[in-house]
Design an enzyme around this catalytic site. Sequence first.
Site, mmCIF file in Angstrom:
data_model
loop_
_atom_site.group_PDB
_atom_site.id
_atom_site.type_symbol
_atom_site.label_atom_id
_atom_site.label_comp_id
_atom_site.label_asym_id
_atom_site.label_seq_id
_atom_site.Cartn_x
_atom_site.Cartn_y
_atom_site.Cartn_z
ATOM 1 N N HIS A 39 0.837 -1.210 0.000
ATOM 2 C CA HIS A 39 0.000 0.000 0.000
ATOM 3 C C HIS A 39 0.866 1.253 0.000
ATOM 4 O O HIS A 39 0.585 2.213 -0.720
ATOM 5 C CB HIS A 39 -0.939 -0.003 1.215
ATOM 6 C CG HIS A 39 -2.185 -0.789 0.996
ATOM 7 N ND1 HIS A 39 -3.396 -0.201 0.751
ATOM 8 C CD2 HIS A 39 -2.413 -2.124 0.960
ATOM 9 C CE1 HIS A 39 -4.327 -1.131 0.593
ATOM 10 N NE2 HIS A 39 -3.745 -2.307 0.724
ATOM 11 N N GLU B 7 -1.162 8.767 8.601
ATOM 12 C CA GLU B 7 -1.508 8.835 10.024
ATOM 13 C C GLU B 7 -2.037 7.460 10.424
ATOM 14 O O GLU B 7 -3.056 7.008 9.910
ATOM 15 C CB GLU B 7 -2.592 9.894 10.272
ATOM 16 C CG GLU B 7 -2.154 11.320 10.068
ATOM 17 C CD GLU B 7 -1.540 11.914 11.325
ATOM 18 O OE1 GLU B 7 -1.542 11.221 12.365
ATOM 19 O OE2 GLU B 7 -1.075 13.060 11.262
#
Length: 400
Positions: free
Chosen positions: A271, A282
Site C-alpha cells: 500500500h 496517520e
Amino acid sequence: MELTLLGTGAPEGLPRPSCPCAACASARGPWARAATALLVDDALLLDLTPGAVFAAARAGRSLGAVRQVLLTHPHDGPAVELPAALPPAGRVPDGQVLTLISGHRVRAVPMDAPGTGYEVSAPDGERLLYLPPGAAPAGLDGRAERPLDMVVCDVVGRPDAVARLRAAGAVGPATEVIAVHLDHDAPPGAALDRRLAAAGARAVPDGTTLVVGEFHAVPDVPRRVLVTGGARSGKSLEAERRLEAFPEVVYVATGGRRDGDPEWAARVGLHRERRPGAWRTEETCEVAGLLGADGPPLLVDCLSLWLTDAMDRVDAWDDARWRDGGQEALRARVAELVAAVRATRRQVVLVTNEVGAGVVPATSAGRRFRDELGRLNAAVAAECEEVLLVVAGQAVVLRG
C-alpha cells in the site's frame, strides 16, 4: 482563444491496429481517438500527427492559416509527411519564449520526462498549458501569479502532473482540465468520466472545439465518498485514484502495525509503495478528530478495521459485556464518527468492506461484527455524496 482537439489519444491512437484487447475492442465511435494534436486559433499546431489535415477538415477547420508547428515529444516510427503549405515542425528550448505573428506567445516548459510542454498566451490574455504524454512539469518551486485558464495533459497516465500544478497555484478551482493522450489504461465510457471527474477533469471527443477562458462548469468533485467491496476487489486502489491528482493527502491507516506478522507487514508495504510520495500517513483510529480539523483531503482505509478497534475498546466481543453496556458504548462511538462525516469540511474518501454477502459467521461475536459493520456502512453511506461498490476491479455507482 479557440482550441480544436484534432485528436485526444495516445501517440499510437485508440484502438491500436490489430490489437485484440478489451480496451481497443470498446474504443469505437466517440471513444475512438487519434493521436493527440491541438490547433490553436487556426494559427498554431501543437504536435503534427498522421492525418492532421483530414482531422481538421472533419472538425470544420483548415490548416492553411497555420504559421507555426511545434512538437512536444519524440515521435517513434516513420517520419510524418509534412502537409503542403505547413511550416517546418520544430521545438522551442526549455524556458524560451516564441512570439508568433498572430500575437500568441509560446513559452517552453521543462518536463520530468523526454518532451516539452508549451504555455500559450493569447493576445487577449487567456493562458493554455499543453503537456506531452507521460510527462509532468519539472521545477515548479514558486507559486504561479494566477491560475491557468486551461490545462491539456495526460491526466490518467500522470495524475501527479495535475497535483504539481495545483500545489503551485497554476490549477485553480476555475481551471478547465482536459484529459488527452488517452490509451489502454483509460477505462471506457462512464468509468473514464467518473475517474476524471474525481480529478476535476474531463475528456472530450476528437474534433471538439473549446473556447479557452470561457466559463464552463468544472466537474464537481464529491466531498465525501464511500468505497466498499469484498476482499481483493480493488476498492483501496479505486479510493486512491480518486485523490491522486491532489498535491496533499492524509492517508489514515486504521489497521496500525502488527508485530511479528510478516504477511501484514507485506500488505502495508505494498500500500505504501503504491501511494504518491507526497502523501502523509496517520496510523490512528481517532478519525472523528481528523474529520473535524481543517486540512488536506483524507483517505480513510478502512472502516472495518476502525470498527474492530472500536469493538475492542468496549469489549464488544464478549456476550455478557455486550449486553451490559457494550452495545450502547459502541453505538455512541459509531454515532460520533457518523456525525463527524456529516459535519466535515474536508474532502474525504472512506474505504470499507462488504461482508453481508458472505458466509454467516459461526460465532455470536463474528455475527455481531458483521451486523455492526453493515449498520456502520449504511450510516456512513447516507452521509456521502457518492457511494461506489467495487467488484472484480470494476466500480459500480450506487449513489452520485
